[in-house]
Scaffold this motif. Structure first.
Motif, mmCIF file in Angstrom:
data_model
loop_
_atom_site.group_PDB
_atom_site.id
_atom_site.type_symbol
_atom_site.label_atom_id
_atom_site.label_comp_id
_atom_site.label_asym_id
_atom_site.label_seq_id
_atom_site.Cartn_x
_atom_site.Cartn_y
_atom_site.Cartn_z
ATOM 1 N N PHE A 2 50.506 22.079 11.921
ATOM 2 C CA PHE A 2 49.160 22.352 11.437
ATOM 3 C C PHE A 2 49.139 23.572 10.522
ATOM 4 O O PHE A 2 48.417 23.617 9.548
ATOM 5 C CB PHE A 2 48.209 22.545 12.616
ATOM 6 N N LEU A 5 50.126 22.477 7.302
ATOM 7 C CA LEU A 5 49.021 21.765 6.686
ATOM 8 C C LEU A 5 48.057 22.749 6.030
ATOM 9 O O LEU A 5 47.650 22.574 4.883
ATOM 10 C CB LEU A 5 48.285 20.938 7.748
ATOM 11 N N ILE A 9 47.200 23.008 2.154
ATOM 12 C CA ILE A 9 45.838 22.881 1.647
ATOM 13 C C ILE A 9 45.467 24.104 0.824
ATOM 14 O O ILE A 9 44.928 24.001 -0.263
ATOM 15 C CB ILE A 9 44.848 22.708 2.818
ATOM 16 N N ARG A 130 35.653 12.691 10.987
ATOM 17 C CA ARG A 130 36.184 13.183 12.265
ATOM 18 C C ARG A 130 36.198 14.700 12.257
ATOM 19 O O ARG A 130 35.912 15.320 11.242
ATOM 20 C CB ARG A 130 37.639 12.683 12.452
ATOM 21 N N GLU A 132 38.691 16.594 12.203
ATOM 22 C CA GLU A 132 39.713 17.139 11.306
ATOM 23 C C GLU A 132 39.385 16.977 9.832
ATOM 24 O O GLU A 132 39.952 17.649 8.989
ATOM 25 C CB GLU A 132 41.065 16.450 11.555
ATOM 26 N N GLY A 133 38.496 16.030 9.521
ATOM 27 C CA GLY A 133 38.199 15.798 8.105
ATOM 28 C C GLY A 133 37.467 14.488 7.893
ATOM 29 O O GLY A 133 36.898 13.923 8.836
ATOM 30 N N ALA A 155 39.698 17.621 4.093
ATOM 31 C CA ALA A 155 40.093 18.239 5.361
ATOM 32 C C ALA A 155 39.089 19.325 5.718
ATOM 33 O O ALA A 155 38.532 19.990 4.831
ATOM 34 C CB ALA A 155 41.484 18.837 5.253
ATOM 35 N N ASP A 158 40.477 24.293 9.758
ATOM 36 C CA ASP A 158 40.218 24.617 11.162
ATOM 37 C C ASP A 158 39.591 26.001 11.295
ATOM 38 O O ASP A 158 40.031 26.955 10.679
ATOM 39 C CB ASP A 158 41.540 24.566 11.939
ATOM 40 N N SER B 40 52.573 17.012 5.535
ATOM 41 C CA SER B 40 51.675 17.192 6.679
ATOM 42 C C SER B 40 50.297 16.575 6.460
ATOM 43 O O SER B 40 49.727 15.981 7.369
ATOM 44 C CB SER B 40 51.553 18.677 7.004
ATOM 45 N N PHE B 48 43.867 8.338 10.113
ATOM 46 C CA PHE B 48 42.553 7.810 9.727
ATOM 47 C C PHE B 48 42.651 6.324 9.380
ATOM 48 O O PHE B 48 41.809 5.507 9.754
ATOM 49 C CB PHE B 48 42.006 8.570 8.513
ATOM 50 N N ARG B 60 43.286 13.454 18.370
ATOM 51 C CA ARG B 60 44.120 14.470 17.737
ATOM 52 C C ARG B 60 45.297 14.809 18.645
ATOM 53 O O ARG B 60 45.152 14.901 19.855
ATOM 54 C CB ARG B 60 43.251 15.715 17.510
ATOM 55 N N GLU B 66 50.971 18.324 18.002
ATOM 56 C CA GLU B 66 51.204 19.612 17.346
ATOM 57 C C GLU B 66 51.897 20.621 18.263
ATOM 58 O O GLU B 66 52.555 21.529 17.796
ATOM 59 C CB GLU B 66 49.866 20.210 16.886
#
Lengths: 197, 134
Positions: A2, A5, A9, A130, A132-133, A155, A158, B40, B48, B60, B66
């Protein structure tokens, strides 16, 4: 994974982030810069779909270089308008609490060019939403003529991770992007029925 | 009931679209990162799409956990998975084939566990569990 990620991003933000940093930078130095690629929302169904229009003017900066003597709107700016339409739709779905950033354009198909004098209509529909995005499908039309369609993946940065990197301020929806809805003079937050202009 | 071949076919079609690879690259043993170039952000995109494709909920951390990547010192020692780390991996990824990985369980090899087959196993388990409880 994450953390990777988030880093990815942070380095590849197209929607709102880079320009907002730039906006803040320029405001500090007394120069304002605008990065709004839609003019007005004409429909807005909270959490479902939205429509916005963009009037193309020969006075816009991109006409100078793209291309001299043949002004045609760059495809990336077409997608930016669609991303702003879809991004605000996704942001509003969570009352602008999330930092919504464009993470990936999964698919984009271009059918035609867009020229000064035209009015483009951006249509965006949420496919998945969702924690997360979200995934948004969008279309761009000039009247009945299809210009492009795309699938855009947003996204949500978080809250915990992003607050360490970016702070708690929601830089995505802190300024003009959020104001766009109010400026459109349409009811949004509790609208379950599309509202025309 | 959907067959395993049909699940593979649908998973493969989605991976082709998400990762922009050719049909012949998404065989059962193909590794998402090493062979198909997944990054990632693609993992979220895949989750999705699989939800939409199969009409299931993928919480998740279930398909792509994770915790095992968090660098917890209990799970790793000198970049090798500890027994506790291996147990965590087995618990979190029962759909992955760990037989080869266990011979040399290094941190950098964890990504190789995410194969097309692992996703097919996960979907198959999920659909069967749904059918059993329905």
């Amino acid at each position: 994974m994450f953390e990777k990620l988030i880093k990815r991003i942070a380095h590849s933000l197209l929607f709102s982030v880079s320009h907002n940093f730039d906006v803040h930078h320029r405001i500090i130095f007394g120069v304002s810069m605008r990065w709004i690629w839609i003019d007005r929302f004409t429909e807005f169904q909270s959490g479902k779909k939205a429509k916005a229009v963009k009037n193309l003017s020969l006075a816009e900066d991109w006409c100078i270089e793209h291309f001299p003597g043949f002004p045609v709107m760059p495809a990336c700016l077409l997608l930016e308008g669609l991303a702003q339409t879809g991004g605000i739709l996704v942001g509003e779905a969570n009352q602008f609490r999330e930092k919504v950033v464009l993470a990936k354009i999964s698919k984009a198909i271009f059918y035609g060019d867009a020229f000064p004098g035209q009015q483009l209509t951006y249509s965006a529909e949420i496919l998945v939403l969702r924690a997360e995005g979200a995934t948004v499908r969008g279309e761009i039309h000039n009247g009945s003529q299809a210009i492009a369609e795309a699938e855009i993946f947003f996204a949500h940065l978080d809250q915990n991770m992003s607050s360490k990197i970016f702070g708690n301020d929601n830089f995505v929806f802190g300024g003009e992007l959020k104001s766009l809805l109010k400026m459109s003079h349409i009811s949004t937050f509790d609208s379950s029925v599309a509202q025309g202009s | 009931m959907i067959t395993r071949e049909e699940i593979h076919s649908k998973v493969a079609a989605n991976l082709v679209e998400v990762l922009n690879v050719d049909d012949d690259q998404v065989g059962p043993e193909a590794r998402l990162q090493a062979d198909l170039g997944a990054e990632s952000i693609d993992f979220l995109d895949i989750v999705f799409r699989l939800e939409r494709e199969f009409g299931i909920k993928i919480p998740r951390n279930e398909l792509f956990p994770e915790s095992i990547f968090s660098g917890d010192p209990e799970f790793f020692q000198d970049d090798k998975l500890t027994e506790k780390g291996l147990a965590e991996l087995k618990a979190k990824m029962p759909f992955a084939d760990l037989s080869k990985f266990e011979e040399n369980p290094t941190r950098e090899k964890i990504g190789d566990l995410f194969t097309v087959n692992a996703i097919v196993n996960y979907i198959e388990n999920k659909l069967h569990a749904g059918a059993t409880t329905a």
